[in-house]
Design an enzyme around this catalytic site. Structure first.
Site, PDB file in Angstrom:
ATOM      1  N   HIS A 137      -0.938  -0.721   8.021  1.00 57.70           N
ATOM      2  CA  HIS A 137      -1.270  -1.187   6.669  1.00 57.70           C
ATOM      3  C   HIS A 137      -1.578  -2.685   6.673  1.00 57.70           C
ATOM      4  O   HIS A 137      -2.645  -3.126   6.209  1.00 57.70           O
ATOM      5  CB  HIS A 137      -0.100  -0.882   5.724  1.00 57.70           C
ATOM      6  CG  HIS A 137      -0.304  -1.333   4.316  1.00 57.70           C
ATOM      7  ND1 HIS A 137      -0.627  -0.470   3.296  1.00 57.70           N
ATOM      8  CD2 HIS A 137      -0.224  -2.562   3.740  1.00 57.70           C
ATOM      9  CE1 HIS A 137      -0.742  -1.142   2.165  1.00 57.70           C
ATOM     10  NE2 HIS A 137      -0.492  -2.420   2.407  1.00 57.70           N
ATOM     11  N   GLU A 138      -0.643  -3.473   7.196  1.00 64.73           N
ATOM     12  CA  GLU A 138      -0.823  -4.925   7.181  1.00 64.73           C
ATOM     13  C   GLU A 138      -1.956  -5.372   8.109  1.00 64.73           C
ATOM     14  O   GLU A 138      -2.676  -6.326   7.812  1.00 64.73           O
ATOM     15  CB  GLU A 138       0.485  -5.623   7.548  1.00 64.73           C
ATOM     16  CG  GLU A 138       1.641  -5.341   6.607  1.00 64.73           C
ATOM     17  CD  GLU A 138       1.353  -5.647   5.145  1.00 64.73           C
ATOM     18  OE1 GLU A 138       0.428  -6.443   4.848  1.00 64.73           O
ATOM     19  OE2 GLU A 138       2.046  -5.067   4.273  1.00 64.73           O
ATOM     20  N   HIS A 160      -5.137  -5.139   6.180  1.00 68.56           N
ATOM     21  CA  HIS A 160      -5.382  -6.372   5.407  1.00 68.56           C
ATOM     22  C   HIS A 160      -5.950  -7.467   6.312  1.00 68.56           C
ATOM     23  O   HIS A 160      -6.907  -8.166   5.961  1.00 68.56           O
ATOM     24  CB  HIS A 160      -4.073  -6.880   4.802  1.00 68.56           C
ATOM     25  CG  HIS A 160      -3.606  -6.146   3.602  1.00 68.56           C
ATOM     26  ND1 HIS A 160      -4.400  -5.908   2.501  1.00 68.56           N
ATOM     27  CD2 HIS A 160      -2.395  -5.604   3.308  1.00 68.56           C
ATOM     28  CE1 HIS A 160      -3.695  -5.262   1.576  1.00 68.56           C
ATOM     29  NE2 HIS A 160      -2.479  -5.062   2.049  1.00 68.56           N
ATOM     30  N   HIS A 176      -9.465  -6.925   7.506  1.00 64.91           N
ATOM     31  CA  HIS A 176     -10.313  -7.174   6.337  1.00 64.91           C
ATOM     32  C   HIS A 176     -10.546  -8.680   6.171  1.00 64.91           C
ATOM     33  O   HIS A 176     -11.689  -9.140   5.991  1.00 64.91           O
ATOM     34  CB  HIS A 176      -9.629  -6.591   5.095  1.00 64.91           C
ATOM     35  CG  HIS A 176     -10.486  -6.547   3.870  1.00 64.91           C
ATOM     36  ND1 HIS A 176     -10.007  -6.108   2.646  1.00 64.91           N
ATOM     37  CD2 HIS A 176     -11.788  -6.891   3.657  1.00 64.91           C
ATOM     38  CE1 HIS A 176     -10.971  -6.166   1.755  1.00 64.91           C
ATOM     39  NE2 HIS A 176     -12.052  -6.654   2.340  1.00 64.91           N
TER      40      HIS A 176
END
Length: 598
Positions: A391-392, A395, A398
């Protein structure tokens, strides 16, 4: 005599398990030197006052503002990373407060910019761009300012607001210190029967235990401790809401919700439609609770049973390097370039891996335009920790793509897009784990994890969003909110969302008090919309639709170069309709069917 296991101190964590903050500043002295440089150079931003109607002066202002902002961002990132390593460290707390205070001063120095731009006739900006083509990259940025004309105050008022911005954010800062540094929890017995000190960062480990007594003890210890601070926490939250409502009113918005959404061109109806859609589908969540109660063989299902694994498989212990390998395998569908960026992150010090005493709880991705991404984890060897890792890193990749492909002015992404990349990674990881699993019970376990992800990211976050809308609307209507009001409404929401089978324990009434996202107004609903968009992207990628990866990477590269709904639509996901959210709930229903039949 029974030994109590204590969390490691920061000094006991190995250097290779910490993020490499020296890539920002070699040491604290280097930080201080650049801070002084910023203070010296900042006064130059005032020399453009009254001269922005001339194209060259406008361009020079924008470049000067970028120069100062990039220095300030680096200073702020370093300070908050160091402070989050150990929130009890007074030196880094002071450093963080120092830069936060100065950022308010810096904002005040440049507060004339937007009012001055808005004081000119609308065609002035277009004439400036025609006269000086190097202003063209700033067109969308300037258009966004002009669009806000009805909500910008006069120069003196903007300056005053900017100068007190640090004070207005004090509630959030105090909340962080209270819950991360000052609040301590009782000891509980873990699954091995050893007495351990409960810390926030390891709560999830206990609430997902197969041992019901461990779950119940951790649940009660956590929320009863929060309950001791109920009035303080209620005051902090309502003060934060009041500040946001105050600013939305003086900026002539119809509501705080509109104030949050309108700058990104997101209709208020998108938020309210999400709540309407979830209410139409609460029967699916009620069905999940019934199935979980049956699978756990419980006569009563309590709130502390929600995170319990329904399949009795051996508890997995996944070393960090194993977690990294699972991440690589799960995200293979995103292509080699994406994989290469992941490897760069793992090998070059992006990640701070393990919990330590005083470390900020939870997880996040941070950094700025001139640093690499930084990932804070509290990795405790569970499968959920691997999911948090991907998940992190979603980020962070991205951010990596955005900063590599956009100029500074568009080098970040909006909140509406923020959760899409991270959740796309989670969906791809879970698909990989389910597909490769051959053991029936383990497969059912993984299906339950998928259900839990939708429950917590869609149903739970929209429940949070409903609570958040309630607090803001109550304050807007002039009503006061006490701790009792907040607890009672939270209790009502839990009964409504989880249905008649759930025993809504009184301790859960304090859960609102531990949600840091409530100090970032109207953020949480974007987890749900982000999850819906992510499911759409993941489906296109896994189905190998034409140019699916190319479109998705294009989304990651877009930053804030357009309005978020437009960026998503260009990549093939239309969030102006309820389709993506309804499709996600349909997946939830199909997983429930599968769980009962496999």
């Amino acid at each position: 005599m029974e030994t109590i296991k204590k969390p490691l101190t920061r000094e006991e964590i190995k250097s290779e398990d910490k993020w490499d903050v020296k890539k920002i500043y070699e040491d604290d002295e280097a930080w201080e030197k650049e801070f002084q440089l910023l203070r010296e150079k900042a006064v130059d931003i005032t020399k453009f006052y009254g001269k922005l109607s001339e194209a060259n002066m406008l361009y020079d202002y924008l470049k000067m503002e970028e120069y100062l902002s990039r220095i300030a961002s680096k200073l702020a990132v370093y300070a908050h990373l160091r402070s989050d390593e150990d929130t009890t460290n007074q030196f880094y707390l002071s450093m963080k407060n120092k830069i936060n205070t100065y950022l308010a001063e810096l904002e005040a120095m440049s507060s004339y910019f937007i009012p001055e731009i808005l004081s000119y006739p609308q065609e002035t900006i277009e004439k400036q761009i025609e006269k000086l083509p190097k202003l063209a990259p700033y067109r969308f940025y300037l258009e966004q300012i002009i669009k806000r004309k009805d909500h910008i105050l006069d120069e003196n008022s903007e300056k005053l607001l900017a100068s007190v911005s640090d004070c207005l954010s004090a509630s959030s800062q105090v909340f962080g210190l209270l819950t991360n540094a000052d609040m301590t929890f009782p000891t509980i017995k873990n699954e091995e029967g050893n007495r351990v000190e409960l810390v926030e960062s390891e709560y999830l480990n206990y609430i997902t235990s197969k041992n019901r007594e461990v779950r119940k003890d951790a649940f009660r210890a956590l929320f009863q401790t929060y309950g001791k601070y109920r009035n303080t926490l209620a005051t902090l939250l309502t003060s934060s809401v009041k500040n946001y409502v105050f600013e939305s009113k003086i900026r002539n918005y119809n509501s705080a919700l509109e104030s949050s959404l309108e700058p990104d061109n997101i209709p208020v109806e998108v938020y309210k439609k999400s709540l309407e859609t979830i209410h139409q589908n609460l029967s699916s969540l009620h069905r999940y609770v019934r199935i979980k109660k049956k699978q756990l063989n419980l006569s009563e299902i309590h709130m502390y049973d929600l995170y319990a694994p329904i399949i009795d498989v051996p508890k997995v212990h996944i070393e960090f390097e194993q977690g990294i390998s699972l991440m690589y395998e799960g995200l293979k569908p995103l292509g080699e370039e994406y994989q290469a960026i992941l490897r760069e992150g793992v090998q070059s010090g992006w990640i701070d891996k393990y919990p330590n005493k005083g470390k900020r709880s939870g997880a996040y991705s941070s950094g700025c335009y001139d640093t690499m991404p930084y990932v804070l984890l509290n990795y405790t060897y569970g499968l959920e920790d691997v999911s948090t890792l991907v998940h992190e890193m979603g980020h962070s990749v991205h951010s990596y793509y955005t900063r590599k492909n956009q100029p500074y002015i568009y080098g970040d992404y909006t909140l509406f897009c923020a959760e899409v990349a991270s959740i796309t990674n989670e969906v791809l990881l879970m698909h990989y784990l389910v597909e490769k699993e051959t053991d029936r019970e383990k497969k059912r376990y993984l299906i339950n994890l998928q259900l839990e992800k939708i429950r917590t990211t869609v149903f739970r976050q929209l429940m949070f969003a409903e609570f958040e809308l309630y607090t803001h609307e109550q304050i807007e209507q002039g009503n006061s909110l006490t701790a009792d009001d907040l607890c009672n409404y939270w209790h009502t929401l839990n009964k409504q969302y989880f249905g008649p089978e759930m025993v809504v324990d009184e301790e859960i009434d304090m859960e609102w008090a531990r949600i840091p996202h409530f100090y970032r107004d109207f953020y949480v609903y974007q987890y749900a919309t982000g999850y819906a968009a992510a499911n759409s992207f993941a489906k296109m990628i896994l189905d190998q639709e034409d140019k699916a990866i190319e479109k998705y990477i294009g989304f990651l590269k877009s930053g804030s170069s357009d309005y978020p709904i437009n960026i998503l639509k260009k990549a093939g996901v239309d969030m102006t309709t309820g389709k993506a959210l309804n499709d996600t709930i349909q997946i939830f229903n199909e997983l429930l069917d599968l769980l009962e039949t496999i």
